[in-house]
Write a protein that holds these residues in place. Structure first.
Motif: not given
Lengths: 114, 115
Positions: A53-64
């Motif tokens: 899917g979307d190659p821009l991944v968002k994670g925890i604590k504001g990381f991507e």
């Protein structure tokens, strides 16, 4: 052989600075990509992952992180770091089919100065 | 709920002795992994168990290393005739299903020092 490269071994930033940690891998096929983090005195834990899917991944604590297939890269970013982000960060890769294990980079130690 | 646990947390042994390291995965997780982290190195895959299938031993560095998983749960990593180069942190991880995109849940590790 599969390999994962993290070129930054130790990064020192002041609070509120922007962060980008590099990760490159050598596998040419379909991949699953991960960033794990180890805070001082804690277990390794997942920060974020990409598998489709979307190659821009968002994670925890504001990381991507952004998967750029043409560059075999999965760099980790955060616009404004905090002292609590001080930790060791590991990039990891599995080939998308048939592989059982993660291939890890050697890690990047991030120190954030208050 | 309880996470992955490992014991002992620290182990100091003399060269040539055998050691056993234990891992208790998260209940219900079918896949279990062992990794080794040496000083300044990334995590190195050792062995993988998935359900009742034959384990993937492709990462074991020598025949001094072996592992078993009893009843699909607890796993023991055994190192025979330890050498100084075996000194490392040994990490165990488990996943719900063993799919390649699964998140791996790590234990705290066992720090092994071979004198």
């Amino acid at each position: 052989a599969q390999s994962v490269s993290q070129h930054n071994h130790h990064v020192i930033l002041s609070e509120a600075a922007s962060l980008e940690l590099g990760c490159n891998y050598s596998y040419g096929g379909t991949v699953n990509l991960f960033w794990y983090v180890q805070y001082p005195g804690q277990h390794l834990q997942l920060l974020l992952k990409y598998f489709s899917g979307d190659p821009l991944v968002k994670g925890i604590k504001g990381f991507e992180a952004e998967f750029i297939k043409s560059k075999f890269s999965f760099n980790l970013r955060k616009p404004s770091v905090q002292w609590s982000d001080t930790a060791e960060y590991f990039c990891a890769v599995t080939p998308g089919a048939g592989a059982n294990n993660l291939f890890f980079g050697t890690g990047t130690r991030l120190t954030v100065i208050p | 709920g309880a996470g992955v646990s490992q014991s002992p947390s620290n182990k100091v042994t003399e060269k040539g002795k055998d050691v056993e390291l234990r891992c208790d995965p998260i209940s219900g997780h079918t896949a279990l992994y062992w990794y080794r982290q040496s000083l300044g190195q990334g995590l190195e895959f050792l062995i993988y168990f998935q359900g009742n299938s034959a384990p993937d031993k492709s990462g074991l560095p020598s025949d001094r290393f072996s592992a078993e998983r009893t009843g699909g749960s607890v796993s023991t990593l055994t190192i025979q005739r330890t050498q100084q180069e075996d000194s490392a942190v040994y990490l165990c991880a488990s996943t719900p299903s063993g799919q390649t995109w699964d998140t791996q849940y790590f234990g705290p590790g066992t720090r092994l020092t071979v004198l």
